[in-house]
Design a protein around this motif. Structure first.
Motif, PDB file in Angstrom:
ATOM      1  N   LEU A  72      16.085  -6.504   3.481  1.00 31.81           N
ATOM      2  CA  LEU A  72      14.669  -6.695   3.228  1.00 31.81           C
ATOM      3  C   LEU A  72      14.038  -7.664   4.216  1.00 31.81           C
ATOM      4  O   LEU A  72      12.856  -7.982   4.112  1.00 31.81           O
ATOM      5  CB  LEU A  72      14.449  -7.189   1.793  1.00 31.81           C
ATOM      6  CG  LEU A  72      14.715  -6.137   0.698  1.00 31.81           C
ATOM      7  CD1 LEU A  72      14.508  -6.735  -0.678  1.00 31.81           C
ATOM      8  CD2 LEU A  72      13.823  -4.917   0.879  1.00 31.81           C
ATOM      9  N   ASP A  73      14.819  -8.134   5.192  1.00 31.78           N
ATOM     10  CA  ASP A  73      14.240  -8.892   6.301  1.00 31.78           C
ATOM     11  C   ASP A  73      13.453  -7.968   7.226  1.00 31.78           C
ATOM     12  O   ASP A  73      12.640  -8.427   8.027  1.00 31.78           O
ATOM     13  CB  ASP A  73      15.339  -9.613   7.098  1.00 31.78           C
ATOM     14  CG  ASP A  73      15.880 -10.821   6.337  1.00 31.78           C
ATOM     15  OD1 ASP A  73      15.204 -11.277   5.397  1.00 31.78           O
ATOM     16  OD2 ASP A  73      16.976 -11.293   6.679  1.00 31.78           O
ATOM     17  N   SER A  74      13.715  -6.678   7.131  1.00 30.93           N
ATOM     18  CA  SER A  74      12.933  -5.706   7.884  1.00 30.93           C
ATOM     19  C   SER A  74      11.534  -5.628   7.283  1.00 30.93           C
ATOM     20  O   SER A  74      11.375  -5.497   6.061  1.00 30.93           O
ATOM     21  CB  SER A  74      13.597  -4.327   7.827  1.00 30.93           C
ATOM     22  OG  SER A  74      12.714  -3.318   8.245  1.00 30.93           O
ATOM     23  N   VAL A  75      10.515  -5.725   8.136  1.00 32.66           N
ATOM     24  CA  VAL A  75       9.133  -5.718   7.650  1.00 32.66           C
ATOM     25  C   VAL A  75       8.825  -4.443   6.870  1.00 32.66           C
ATOM     26  O   VAL A  75       8.277  -4.489   5.767  1.00 32.66           O
ATOM     27  CB  VAL A  75       8.149  -5.873   8.828  1.00 32.66           C
ATOM     28  CG1 VAL A  75       6.711  -5.699   8.358  1.00 32.66           C
ATOM     29  CG2 VAL A  75       8.318  -7.240   9.474  1.00 32.66           C
ATOM     30  N   ASN A  76       9.178  -3.305   7.421  1.00 31.07           N
ATOM     31  CA  ASN A  76       8.865  -2.039   6.761  1.00 31.07           C
ATOM     32  C   ASN A  76       9.570  -1.914   5.416  1.00 31.07           C
ATOM     33  O   ASN A  76       8.977  -1.482   4.422  1.00 31.07           O
ATOM     34  CB  ASN A  76       9.241  -0.862   7.665  1.00 31.07           C
ATOM     35  CG  ASN A  76       8.339  -0.748   8.876  1.00 31.07           C
ATOM     36  OD1 ASN A  76       7.223  -1.273   8.882  1.00 31.07           O
ATOM     37  ND2 ASN A  76       8.812  -0.084   9.917  1.00 31.07           N
ATOM     38  N   ALA A  77      10.852  -2.290   5.381  1.00 36.70           N
ATOM     39  CA  ALA A  77      11.613  -2.193   4.135  1.00 36.70           C
ATOM     40  C   ALA A  77      11.044  -3.129   3.069  1.00 36.70           C
ATOM     41  O   ALA A  77      10.960  -2.768   1.886  1.00 36.70           O
ATOM     42  CB  ALA A  77      13.083  -2.512   4.392  1.00 36.70           C
ATOM     43  N   ALA A  78      10.664  -4.331   3.467  1.00 39.61           N
ATOM     44  CA  ALA A  78      10.154  -5.308   2.504  1.00 39.61           C
ATOM     45  C   ALA A  78       8.809  -4.886   1.929  1.00 39.61           C
ATOM     46  O   ALA A  78       8.579  -4.969   0.714  1.00 39.61           O
ATOM     47  CB  ALA A  78      10.044  -6.673   3.173  1.00 39.61           C
ATOM     48  N   TRP A  79       7.901  -4.415   2.788  1.00 36.00           N
ATOM     49  CA  TRP A  79       6.595  -3.991   2.286  1.00 36.00           C
ATOM     50  C   TRP A  79       6.697  -2.713   1.477  1.00 36.00           C
ATOM     51  O   TRP A  79       5.931  -2.507   0.513  1.00 36.00           O
ATOM     52  CB  TRP A  79       5.607  -3.828   3.440  1.00 36.00           C
ATOM     53  CG  TRP A  79       5.024  -5.136   3.876  1.00 36.00           C
ATOM     54  CD1 TRP A  79       5.284  -5.810   5.030  1.00 36.00           C
ATOM     55  CD2 TRP A  79       4.093  -5.935   3.146  1.00 36.00           C
ATOM     56  NE1 TRP A  79       4.571  -6.985   5.066  1.00 36.00           N
ATOM     57  CE2 TRP A  79       3.835  -7.084   3.921  1.00 36.00           C
ATOM     58  CE3 TRP A  79       3.447  -5.802   1.918  1.00 36.00           C
ATOM     59  CZ2 TRP A  79       2.961  -8.095   3.504  1.00 36.00           C
ATOM     60  CZ3 TRP A  79       2.579  -6.802   1.495  1.00 36.00           C
ATOM     61  CH2 TRP A  79       2.342  -7.928   2.287  1.00 36.00           C
ATOM     62  N   LEU A  80       7.628  -1.831   1.833  1.00 36.57           N
ATOM     63  CA  LEU A  80       7.835  -0.624   1.037  1.00 36.57           C
ATOM     64  C   LEU A  80       8.325  -0.987  -0.361  1.00 36.57           C
ATOM     65  O   LEU A  80       7.880  -0.422  -1.359  1.00 36.57           O
ATOM     66  CB  LEU A  80       8.833   0.300   1.736  1.00 36.57           C
ATOM     67  CG  LEU A  80       9.208   1.595   1.014  1.00 36.57           C
ATOM     68  CD1 LEU A  80       7.971   2.440   0.723  1.00 36.57           C
ATOM     69  CD2 LEU A  80      10.226   2.392   1.828  1.00 36.57           C
ATOM     70  N   ALA A  81       9.244  -1.948  -0.439  1.00 33.61           N
ATOM     71  CA  ALA A  81       9.725  -2.407  -1.742  1.00 33.61           C
ATOM     72  C   ALA A  81       8.590  -3.026  -2.549  1.00 33.61           C
ATOM     73  O   ALA A  81       8.444  -2.766  -3.753  1.00 33.61           O
ATOM     74  CB  ALA A  81      10.855  -3.415  -1.556  1.00 33.61           C
ATOM     75  N   ALA A  82       7.759  -3.837  -1.896  1.00 32.91           N
ATOM     76  CA  ALA A  82       6.638  -4.466  -2.584  1.00 32.91           C
ATOM     77  C   ALA A  82       5.637  -3.427  -3.078  1.00 32.91           C
ATOM     78  O   ALA A  82       5.076  -3.551  -4.176  1.00 32.91           O
ATOM     79  CB  ALA A  82       5.950  -5.469  -1.660  1.00 32.91           C
ATOM     80  N   ALA A  83       5.401  -2.392  -2.288  1.00 32.58           N
ATOM     81  CA  ALA A  83       4.491  -1.327  -2.704  1.00 32.58           C
ATOM     82  C   ALA A  83       5.059  -0.550  -3.880  1.00 32.58           C
ATOM     83  O   ALA A  83       4.335  -0.208  -4.828  1.00 32.58           O
ATOM     84  CB  ALA A  83       4.206  -0.395  -1.530  1.00 32.58           C
ATOM     85  N   ALA A  84       6.356  -0.261  -3.842  1.00 35.41           N
ATOM     86  CA  ALA A  84       6.978   0.490  -4.934  1.00 35.41           C
ATOM     87  C   ALA A  84       6.896  -0.277  -6.249  1.00 35.41           C
ATOM     88  O   ALA A  84       6.565   0.290  -7.298  1.00 35.41           O
ATOM     89  CB  ALA A  84       8.438   0.795  -4.582  1.00 35.41           C
ATOM     90  N   TRP A  85       7.193  -1.574  -6.206  1.00 31.53           N
ATOM     91  CA  TRP A  85       7.096  -2.377  -7.432  1.00 31.53           C
ATOM     92  C   TRP A  85       5.649  -2.482  -7.892  1.00 31.53           C
ATOM     93  O   TRP A  85       5.374  -2.467  -9.102  1.00 31.53           O
ATOM     94  CB  TRP A  85       7.675  -3.767  -7.208  1.00 31.53           C
ATOM     95  CG  TRP A  85       9.155  -3.809  -7.153  1.00 31.53           C
ATOM     96  CD1 TRP A  85       9.943  -4.164  -6.089  1.00 31.53           C
ATOM     97  CD2 TRP A  85      10.066  -3.493  -8.221  1.00 31.53           C
ATOM     98  NE1 TRP A  85      11.285  -4.077  -6.424  1.00 31.53           N
ATOM     99  CE2 TRP A  85      11.387  -3.674  -7.722  1.00 31.53           C
ATOM    100  CE3 TRP A  85       9.905  -3.068  -9.541  1.00 31.53           C
ATOM    101  CZ2 TRP A  85      12.520  -3.450  -8.499  1.00 31.53           C
ATOM    102  CZ3 TRP A  85      11.036  -2.845 -10.325  1.00 31.53           C
ATOM    103  CH2 TRP A  85      12.320  -3.035  -9.791  1.00 31.53           C
ATOM    104  N   GLY A  86       4.713  -2.613  -6.943  1.00 27.03           N
ATOM    105  CA  GLY A  86       3.311  -2.685  -7.321  1.00 27.03           C
ATOM    106  C   GLY A  86       2.847  -1.432  -8.031  1.00 27.03           C
ATOM    107  O   GLY A  86       2.143  -1.497  -9.051  1.00 27.03           O
ATOM    108  N   VAL A  87       3.236  -0.276  -7.517  1.00 22.73           N
ATOM    109  CA  VAL A  87       2.866   0.997  -8.141  1.00 22.73           C
ATOM    110  C   VAL A  87       3.542   1.143  -9.498  1.00 22.73           C
ATOM    111  O   VAL A  87       2.905   1.525 -10.498  1.00 22.73           O
ATOM    112  CB  VAL A  87       3.248   2.169  -7.220  1.00 22.73           C
ATOM    113  CG1 VAL A  87       3.144   3.497  -7.959  1.00 22.73           C
ATOM    114  CG2 VAL A  87       2.357   2.188  -5.985  1.00 22.73           C
TER     115      VAL A  87
END
Length: 346
Positions: A72-87
């Motif tokens: 999750l240090d990868s920018v794309n992976a971290a923001w994707l995870a944050a978006a998934a939890w947000g949804v």
């Protein structure tokens, strides 16, 4: 003073009035769809703001060194995870403190996250507004006081957007009934299993969870302690949290998750279907209430990426990232989710 652009609001607190910070912190109620994000000061990590977002959503990254959350240090992976939890958790309104300290790239990331989730975004800009970045310059200003700010925080925000993904569920035909009947542990007619596995002959496509649930009763979920359920819910990566939760309430083998598809979870996230080799035995399991947000996040993660409904939902963490899955399982000894390395080899 407030700046509004679509579903993005910037509250300009030029005097850095402590009232606005305190009001924003009081508004943090994840269960009601409102969160307040506090950016980590002076962090040079490209994914730092995404980590702050995950923290505000109640997720906790494993401590370093050799962290199983290092991917999750990868920018794309971290923001994707944050978006998934947000949804998955139905976030409607996000307030970000001290937004004037954010780099332009971080602001762009926030705006992209808002587009993915459909949530309202409020940025607390605690300096003069003349430093607003170009991405936020196309707005109209109006004067706003404390009462207006509190009213803004009290609003529920827009209904969160959901990724468009119409379910491709098979019709319940005679063939579908025959396939779904395999979900029962009852003995199969002689030669049925062998016929489905003959060389050169493809097995029947396995029906999804909704079609199966109309024919077969889901097996009850295995109960786990509330502390273990909370530990799973705090995992930051949706796919890891979802995969380990399934293992916890089904005690199925990890190989059963390899072929779990989007359509193997019912639309109300009440049941999940797992798959055996050759689809000879594909049981349907009830999903307990504590695990539903985790599987909702795993499915949202899948839908926010370019995947088809028939693609394996947990495949990314069972191949390239298997070591992180094993490491997290090892950090939950009371659940005894032992994951032999051999079963993770494609």
């Amino acid at each position: 003073m407030a700046v509004v652009y679509g579903d993005v609001t910037i509250v300009v607190d030029e005097r850095d009035d402590l009232f606005y910070t305190r009001a924003a912190l009081r508004a943090h109620h994840p269960g009601e769809g409102r969160i307040t994000v506090q950016p980590t000061p002076a962090s040079a990590s490209p994914a730092a703001l995404a980590h702050d977002m995950l923290y505000a959503l109640g997720k906790r990254l494993a401590p370093r060194p050799n962290s199983p959350d290092v991917w999750l240090d990868s920018v794309n992976a971290a923001w994707l995870a944050a978006a998934a939890w947000g949804v998955a958790t139905g976030v409607r309104h996000v307030v970000v403190l001290r937004a004037h300290l954010l780099l332009l790239r971080r602001i762009d990331q926030l705006l992209a996250w808002r587009e993915s989730t459909g949530a309202q975004l409020t940025l607390l800009w605690q300096k003069a507004p003349r430093g607003l970045p170009p991405a936020l310059a196309r707005v109209e200003l109006w004067i706003s006081g404390r009462d207006q700010f509190e009213a803004l925080l009290a609003e529920p925000g827009p209904v969160p957007a959901r990724p468009s993904f119409p379910p491709a569920l098979p019709a319940i035909t005679g063939a579908a009934v025959a396939v779904a009947a395999r979900q029962s542990p009852a003995p199969q007619p002689r030669g049925t299993a062998a016929a489905s596995l003959r060389p050169g002959r493809r097995a029947h496509p396995c029906t999804g969870a909704l079609a199966t649930a109309q024919l077969v009763q889901a097996a009850p979920a295995i109960e786990i302690a509330s502390a273990e359920a909370a530990a799973l819910a705090a995992l930051a990566h949706p796919l890891i949290a979802g995969a380990l939760s399934v293992l916890a309430f089904t005690r199925a083998g990890l190989g059963s998750l390899r072929f779990t598809r989007d359509l193997d979870i019912t639309s109300d996230i009440s049941a999940i279907k797992l798959h055996g080799v050759g689809h000879r035995y594909c049981p349907l399991h009830a999903i307990p209430a504590w695990a539903r947000p985790l599987l909702a996040a795993a499915r949202a993660h899948h839908r926010l990426t370019p995947h088809r409904p028939e693609d394996g939902m947990f495949a990314p963490v069972m191949d390239a990232e298997a070591r992180h899955l094993r490491a997290h399982a090892g950090r939950l000894p009371r659940l005894d989710l032992s994951l032999p390395a051999g079963v993770l080899v494609p």
